[in-house]
Design an enzyme around this catalytic site. Structure first.
Site, short mmCIF file in Angstrom:
data_model
loop_
_atom_site.label_atom_id
_atom_site.label_comp_id
_atom_site.label_asym_id
_atom_site.label_seq_id
_atom_site.Cartn_x
_atom_site.Cartn_y
_atom_site.Cartn_z
N LYS A 194 52.99 41.29 30.94
CA LYS A 194 51.36 41.37 30.82
C LYS A 194 51.16 41.94 29.62
O LYS A 194 51.27 43.06 29.52
CB LYS A 194 51.10 42.07 32.19
N ARG A 204 37.11 41.04 34.57
CA ARG A 204 36.51 42.21 34.64
C ARG A 204 35.22 42.22 35.12
O ARG A 204 34.84 43.05 35.81
CB ARG A 204 36.94 43.17 33.53
N LYS A 216 43.89 49.55 27.58
CA LYS A 216 45.12 49.52 28.61
C LYS A 216 46.44 49.35 27.56
O LYS A 216 47.41 48.83 28.01
CB LYS A 216 44.99 48.19 29.63
N GLU A 232 61.40 43.83 29.59
CA GLU A 232 60.75 44.15 31.17
C GLU A 232 61.27 43.26 32.17
O GLU A 232 61.55 43.36 33.29
CB GLU A 232 59.08 43.43 30.84
N LYS A 247 51.55 36.86 31.45
CA LYS A 247 50.30 36.61 31.38
C LYS A 247 49.72 37.44 30.27
O LYS A 247 50.17 38.30 30.04
CB LYS A 247 49.83 37.33 32.73
N SER A 273 41.47 34.18 33.32
CA SER A 273 40.01 34.08 33.37
C SER A 273 39.35 33.61 31.91
O SER A 273 38.70 32.57 31.83
CB SER A 273 39.17 35.32 33.85
N TYR A 312 42.47 29.31 37.83
CA TYR A 312 41.42 28.84 38.37
C TYR A 312 40.59 27.45 38.53
O TYR A 312 39.81 27.06 39.02
CB TYR A 312 40.12 29.61 37.46
C1 PBG Z 1 44.57 44.28 36.29
C2 PBG Z 1 44.35 42.77 36.32
C3 PBG Z 1 44.09 42.10 35.11
C4 PBG Z 1 43.64 40.73 35.62
C5 PBG Z 1 44.21 40.68 37.10
N1 PBG Z 1 44.47 41.96 37.72
C6 PBG Z 1 43.78 42.07 33.93
C7 PBG Z 1 43.20 43.59 33.51
O1 PBG Z 1 42.10 43.71 33.94
O2 PBG Z 1 43.75 44.00 32.68
C8 PBG Z 1 43.23 39.61 35.02
C9 PBG Z 1 43.15 38.15 35.48
C10 PBG Z 1 42.29 37.29 34.72
O3 PBG Z 1 42.06 37.73 33.73
O4 PBG Z 1 42.31 36.04 35.34
N2 PBG Z 1 45.42 44.73 37.40
#
Ligand code: PBG
Length: 323
Positions: A194, A204, A216, A232, A247, A273, A312
């Site tokens: 990730k 977010r 992060k 990983e 991801k 997203s 999505y």
């Molecule tokens: C973090 C989390 C993220 C997404 C899902 N869980 C990323 C983040 O905010 O660092 C992103 C999913 C998306 O963008 O569709 N636990």
């Protein structure tokens, strides 16, 4: 010329016959956003066609998706600010919004599989995936919270718990907690590779989960790296992961291929997203054909080697198949 590759592209029948990657509806997992309250359905402005639902409306939405043939869902909770704290305590409250929803969904749709999110950020007053102490994200202390959260979700009926936090050792810790409590059958989908990505923005916004300070980058991976994804993957596999995930998906098709070629586990990719938002924005402007772009993108993720795609677009693809 003895070799003419165009011979295999001459007609639709021939092109279909020689097609290598195929996209099936059963490859897709549909992420859903859950909010408190009743009779609530609000569109996420940066994700046209995607909504936050209160539980009653979410059940209706799942019923509609099940009728279209979608069988696997990944709900994410949006938690009001006043229920957040430094330790994400609400994340392991069995009567909280999320476990309640998991129980209800599994009761009403026993045939559906639920992939649940294990991470502190929706519940953290700091907006981070770990406990923050003097600006540092604590690893081992965070594992305790993740273990409790995963157990709460398993008790509520989750089929697959999916830690999205990128703490070290989380898969092993969660596996141990689940097994000690009799949840040997609950699987773990590891967010293995990730990356610290700018494409998470709309998600977010949807959850109000952006970090209050800092970024992060001390836990999510540097997007310049791919060998690190293998480290990983080795660890997650050794610690007991049942699925490995990459991801985001689109800027990381090489990483999907790398894991596919180096693992025998099912590989998932999260078409996130920001990737969805880009297609929708361009399509709304009439700059691209949104439906064709959706199918091309999802097929390319399959071609790269993903077995499973969180997207999505799942419902829109199901609707397209009905046409
Ligand atoms: C973090 C989390 C993220 C997404 C899902 N869980 C990323 C983040 O905010 O660092 C992103 C999913 C998306 O963008 O569709 N636990």
């Amino acid at each position: 010329m003895t070799r003419r590759p165009r011979r295999n592209r001459q007609t639709a029948a021939i092109r279909d016959m020689v097609q290598e990657a195929t996209l099936h509806l059963q490859d897709l997992i549909f992420p859903l956003f859950l909010i408190e309250g009743q009779n609530q359905k609000t569109e996420i402005s940066s994700m046209p066609g995607i909504y936050r639902y209160s539980l009653d409306m979410l059940l209706e939405e799942i019923a509609a998706c099940v009728a279209l043939g979608i069988k696997v869902f990944a709900p994410f909770p949006s938690i009001p600010e006043e229920k957040k704290d430094k330790y994400a305590t609400e994340s392991h409250n069995p009567e909280g919004l999320y476990p309640t929803a998991i129980r209800e969904i599994k009761k009403r749709f026993p045939e559906v599989a639920l992939v649940t999110d294990v991470a502190m950020d929706p519940y953290s007053s700091d907006g981070h995936d770990g406990i923050v102490e003097n600006g540092e994200i604590l690893n081992d202390e965070t594992l305790e919270v993740l273990g409790k959260m995963a157990l709460t979700q398993a008790q509520a009926g989750a089929d697959i718990v999916a830690p999205s936090d990128m703490m070290d050792g989380r898969i092993g810790h969660i596996r141990q907690v689940l097994d000690e409590n009799g949840f040997q059958k609950v699987a773990i989908m590891a967010y293995t590779a990730k990356y610290a990505s700018s494409f998470y923005g709309p998600f977010r916004d949807a959850l109000g989960s952006a970090p209050k300070a800092g970024d992060k980058k001390t836990y999510q991976m540097n997007y310049a790296n791919s060998r690190e994804a293998l480290i990983e993957a080795e660890l997650d596999t050794a610690e007991g992961a049942d699925y490995l995930m990459v991801k985001p998906a689109l800027s990381y098709l090489d990483v999907i291929r790398l894991l596919r070629d180096n693992s025998h586990l099912p590989i998932a990719a999260y078409n996130i997203s920001g990737e969805y938002a880009m297609v929708k924005a361009a399509a709304q402007n009439g700059w691209i054909d949104g439906e064709k772009a959706m199918i091309e993108i999802l097929t390319s993720i399959k071609r790269a080697g993903a077995d499973i795609i969180l997207t999505y677009f799942a419902k829109q693809y199901a609707e397209y198949l009905q046409k």
